[in-house]
Design a protein around this motif. Structure first.
Motif, PDB file in Angstrom:
ATOM      1  N   HIS A 172       1.070  -1.367   0.346  1.00 50.56           N
ATOM      2  CA  HIS A 172      -0.041   0.612   0.162  1.00 50.56           C
ATOM      3  C   HIS A 172       1.178   1.246  -0.028  1.00 50.56           C
ATOM      4  O   HIS A 172       1.845   1.544   0.895  1.00 50.56           O
ATOM      5  N   PHE A 173       0.859   2.518  -0.745  1.00 48.80           N
ATOM      6  CA  PHE A 173       1.167   3.527  -1.224  1.00 48.80           C
ATOM      7  C   PHE A 173       0.710   4.777  -0.896  1.00 48.80           C
ATOM      8  O   PHE A 173      -0.215   4.364  -1.956  1.00 48.80           O
ATOM      9  N   LEU A 174       1.670   5.573  -0.306  1.00 52.78           N
ATOM     10  CA  LEU A 174       0.703   6.573   0.166  1.00 52.78           C
ATOM     11  C   LEU A 174       1.452   7.918  -0.711  1.00 52.78           C
ATOM     12  O   LEU A 174       2.700   8.151   0.416  1.00 52.78           O
ATOM     13  N   LEU A 175       0.755   8.292  -1.743  1.00 53.36           N
ATOM     14  CA  LEU A 175       2.506   9.520  -1.922  1.00 53.36           C
ATOM     15  C   LEU A 175       1.561  11.035  -2.054  1.00 53.36           C
ATOM     16  O   LEU A 175       0.296  11.303  -2.209  1.00 53.36           O
ATOM     17  N   ASP A 176       2.124  11.579  -1.509  1.00 52.27           N
ATOM     18  CA  ASP A 176       1.553  13.421  -1.466  1.00 52.27           C
ATOM     19  C   ASP A 176       2.293  13.763  -3.082  1.00 52.27           C
ATOM     20  O   ASP A 176       2.644  13.384  -3.903  1.00 52.27           O
ATOM     21  N   GLU A 177       1.653  14.557  -3.387  1.00 52.55           N
ATOM     22  CA  GLU A 177       0.722  14.596  -5.349  1.00 52.55           C
ATOM     23  C   GLU A 177       1.822  15.644  -5.260  1.00 52.55           C
ATOM     24  O   GLU A 177       2.821  15.266  -6.442  1.00 52.55           O
ATOM     25  N   PRO A 178       3.021  16.030  -5.040  1.00 53.65           N
ATOM     26  CA  PRO A 178       4.408  16.597  -5.404  1.00 53.65           C
ATOM     27  C   PRO A 178       5.357  15.383  -5.662  1.00 53.65           C
ATOM     28  O   PRO A 178       6.450  16.098  -6.732  1.00 53.65           O
ATOM     29  N   VAL A 179       5.687  14.523  -5.178  1.00 57.03           N
ATOM     30  CA  VAL A 179       5.414  12.537  -5.799  1.00 57.03           C
ATOM     31  C   VAL A 179       5.697  12.853  -6.971  1.00 57.03           C
ATOM     32  O   VAL A 179       6.480  12.832  -7.981  1.00 57.03           O
ATOM     33  N   ILE A 180       4.446  13.095  -7.493  1.00 53.26           N
ATOM     34  CA  ILE A 180       4.323  12.962  -9.086  1.00 53.26           C
ATOM     35  C   ILE A 180       4.864  14.524 -10.401  1.00 53.26           C
ATOM     36  O   ILE A 180       3.871  13.477 -11.389  1.00 53.26           O
ATOM     37  N   LEU A 181       4.397  14.866  -9.501  1.00 57.61           N
ATOM     38  CA  LEU A 181       5.091  16.524 -10.239  1.00 57.61           C
ATOM     39  C   LEU A 181       5.963  16.443 -10.104  1.00 57.61           C
ATOM     40  O   LEU A 181       6.596  17.399 -11.161  1.00 57.61           O
ATOM     41  N   ARG A 182       6.966  16.606  -9.477  1.00 59.23           N
ATOM     42  CA  ARG A 182       8.514  16.706  -9.456  1.00 59.23           C
ATOM     43  C   ARG A 182       9.069  15.942 -10.681  1.00 59.23           C
ATOM     44  O   ARG A 182       9.032  14.768 -11.146  1.00 59.23           O
ATOM     45  N   ALA A 183       9.703  17.306 -11.500  1.00 56.67           N
ATOM     46  CA  ALA A 183      10.215  16.147 -12.973  1.00 56.67           C
ATOM     47  C   ALA A 183      11.945  16.011 -12.694  1.00 56.67           C
ATOM     48  O   ALA A 183      12.782  15.910 -12.884  1.00 56.67           O
ATOM     49  N   SER A 284      -9.141   7.856  -6.653  1.00 53.22           N
ATOM     50  CA  SER A 284      -8.905   8.991  -7.178  1.00 53.22           C
ATOM     51  C   SER A 284      -6.968   9.124  -8.047  1.00 53.22           C
ATOM     52  O   SER A 284      -6.656   9.936  -8.874  1.00 53.22           O
ATOM     53  N   ALA A 285      -6.618   7.635  -7.650  1.00 47.99           N
ATOM     54  CA  ALA A 285      -4.712   8.165  -7.927  1.00 47.99           C
ATOM     55  C   ALA A 285      -4.709   7.403  -9.591  1.00 47.99           C
ATOM     56  O   ALA A 285      -4.167   8.946  -9.602  1.00 47.99           O
ATOM     57  N   PRO A 286      -5.486   6.631 -10.255  1.00 49.03           N
ATOM     58  CA  PRO A 286      -5.287   6.979 -11.702  1.00 49.03           C
ATOM     59  C   PRO A 286      -5.366   8.484 -12.484  1.00 49.03           C
ATOM     60  O   PRO A 286      -4.494   8.414 -13.563  1.00 49.03           O
ATOM     61  N   ALA A 287      -6.556   8.908 -11.763  1.00 47.76           N
ATOM     62  CA  ALA A 287      -7.185  10.516 -12.878  1.00 47.76           C
ATOM     63  C   ALA A 287      -5.808  11.312 -12.196  1.00 47.76           C
ATOM     64  O   ALA A 287      -5.483  12.580 -13.607  1.00 47.76           O
ATOM     65  N   ALA A 288      -5.403  11.540 -10.852  1.00 45.70           N
ATOM     66  CA  ALA A 288      -4.250  12.027 -10.565  1.00 45.70           C
ATOM     67  C   ALA A 288      -2.999  12.086 -11.558  1.00 45.70           C
ATOM     68  O   ALA A 288      -2.187  13.083 -12.219  1.00 45.70           O
ATOM     69  N   ILE A 289      -2.156  10.685 -11.274  1.00 46.28           N
ATOM     70  CA  ILE A 289      -0.933  10.581 -11.677  1.00 46.28           C
ATOM     71  C   ILE A 289      -1.475  10.371 -13.649  1.00 46.28           C
ATOM     72  O   ILE A 289      -0.402  11.298 -14.299  1.00 46.28           O
ATOM     73  N   GLU A 290      -2.822  10.343 -14.444  1.00 47.47           N
ATOM     74  CA  GLU A 290      -2.996  10.655 -16.119  1.00 47.47           C
ATOM     75  C   GLU A 290      -2.978  12.041 -16.090  1.00 47.47           C
ATOM     76  O   GLU A 290      -1.863  12.412 -17.305  1.00 47.47           O
ATOM     77  N   ARG A 291      -3.072  13.167 -15.281  1.00 47.91           N
ATOM     78  CA  ARG A 291      -2.705  14.732 -14.712  1.00 47.91           C
ATOM     79  C   ARG A 291      -1.564  15.207 -14.868  1.00 47.91           C
ATOM     80  O   ARG A 291      -1.333  15.281 -15.612  1.00 47.91           O
ATOM     81  N   ALA A 292      -0.660  13.956 -14.264  1.00 48.92           N
ATOM     82  CA  ALA A 292       0.518  14.051 -14.451  1.00 48.92           C
ATOM     83  C   ALA A 292       1.618  13.825 -15.411  1.00 48.92           C
ATOM     84  O   ALA A 292       2.115  14.629 -15.989  1.00 48.92           O
ATOM     85  N   ILE A 293       0.672  13.345 -16.157  1.00 39.68           N
ATOM     86  CA  ILE A 293       1.543  12.199 -17.555  1.00 39.68           C
ATOM     87  C   ILE A 293       1.169  13.309 -18.191  1.00 39.68           C
ATOM     88  O   ILE A 293       1.753  13.810 -19.051  1.00 39.68           O
ATOM     89  N   ALA A 294       0.313  14.118 -18.302  1.00 39.92           N
ATOM     90  CA  ALA A 294       0.116  14.548 -19.791  1.00 39.92           C
ATOM     91  C   ALA A 294       0.888  16.194 -19.190  1.00 39.92           C
ATOM     92  O   ALA A 294       1.806  16.912 -20.424  1.00 39.92           O
TER      93      ALA A 294
END
Length: 297
Positions: A172-183, A284-294
């Motif tokens: 089980h992974f709990l990620l703060d949103e900056p994890v998927i936004l940091r390049a 809600s995680a898949p949508a957040a990751i899709e937005r980050a991919i974009a």
């Protein structure tokens, strides 16, 4: 299901816990036992803290001193023998700290693993190229240096053993949103990392939750941590804390007496994790990751 065969690190922790409990049940202090055994007090302390192994003869004498029942002795001796085995993670002792090697032994033996990460994609979910950028940056060494190569190999080995072994744990992974936004490593590296993360989320034993920036500040937001549970009830939960300069392994009854305000125990951090599981919908995680991919297209 394969038979549960824990790492020697787990066996050492189990043995020292059983020895401490046996001494306390016998109503004896460490000083009294040391005098009775004609040992220095430091020898018993090192045995109970797991800093040294105990020989079979010394273990038999110690268990006799504690009046441990005869039917329990063979099992404890087998545990002591298993504790003296070499962990496969020792192959990396030239580049990994003793605390990390012990943690890897616990992690590879766990049945349920919970990770909180406020800064980076957790190591178990990193692509090799993402891991190389992270490790070279932390070590301040070139990406192709030997130490970086060794630690990247360790990370890949860890993923194979934990996620792709015969009986993978619940993760089980709990990620703060900056994890998927940091390049990390640039757009291409980050885009491939996020796609890999999306693929890993499709595994039945893996769940990912993303804490949105709108959630604001919360407890433990600055420190990554890992919680480990084991299939054998005799093995206490483990908490692993890691920051830029230190690593700390905590079990439930190893609370530092100097810690008075914020309890550093697995139970406290587990409660924190559970609260997020109730408040953050994993759907809600898949949508957040899709937005980050974009963002990295």
């Amino acid at each position: 299901m394969p038979e549960y065969s824990p790492d020697p690190a787990v066996q050492r922790r189990r043995l020292r816990s059983e020895l401490r409990k046996a001494r306390e049940a016998a109503g004896k202090t460490q000083k009294a036992v040391a005098e009775e055994m004609d040992w220095s007090p430091s020898k018993l302390i090192r045995i109970e803290t797991g800093l040294v192994n105990i020989s079979t003869n010394d273990l038999r004498a110690l268990l006799q001193s504690y009046d441990v029942s005869a039917d329990r002795i063979p099992g404890l001796i087998e545990t002591a023998k298993a504790a003296r085995e070499q962990t496969p993670w020792n192959a990396y002792r030239g580049v990994a700290s003793p605390e990390l090697i012990a943690f890897l032994g616990y992690e590879s033996s766990a049945s349920i693993i919970r990770y909180f990460e406020p800064v980076l994609v957790p190591g178990l979910l990193q692509t090799e190229e993402y891991a190389r950028v992270v490790i070279s940056t932390i070590l301040e060494q070139p990406p192709e240096s030997q130490d970086v190569n060794d630690l990247v190999e360790l990370r890949v080995d860890r993923q194979e053993r934990v996620l792709h072994g015969g009986s993978p744990p619940e993760c089980h992974f709990l990620l703060d949103e900056p994890v998927i936004l940091r390049a990390v490593g640039g757009k291409d590296v980050m885009r491939r990392q996020l796609r890999h993360l999306r693929e890993q989320m499709e595994q039945s034993n893996i769940t990912v939750r993303v804490v949105p920036l709108s959630y604001g500040l919360y407890e433990h937001v600055r420190v990554p941590y890992t919680l480990l549970e084991f299939p054998d009830p005799a093995d206490e939960d483990v908490l692993y804390l890691e920051d830029a300069v230190d690593e700390l392994i905590v079990r439930e009854n190893s609370l530092d007496e100097t810690t008075k305000i914020t309890p550093i125990t697995p139970a406290h951090y587990l409660q924190h994790f559970w609260e997020f599981e109730q408040e953050i919908d994993k759907a809600s995680a898949p949508a957040a990751i899709e937005r980050a991919i974009a963002l990295f297209e």
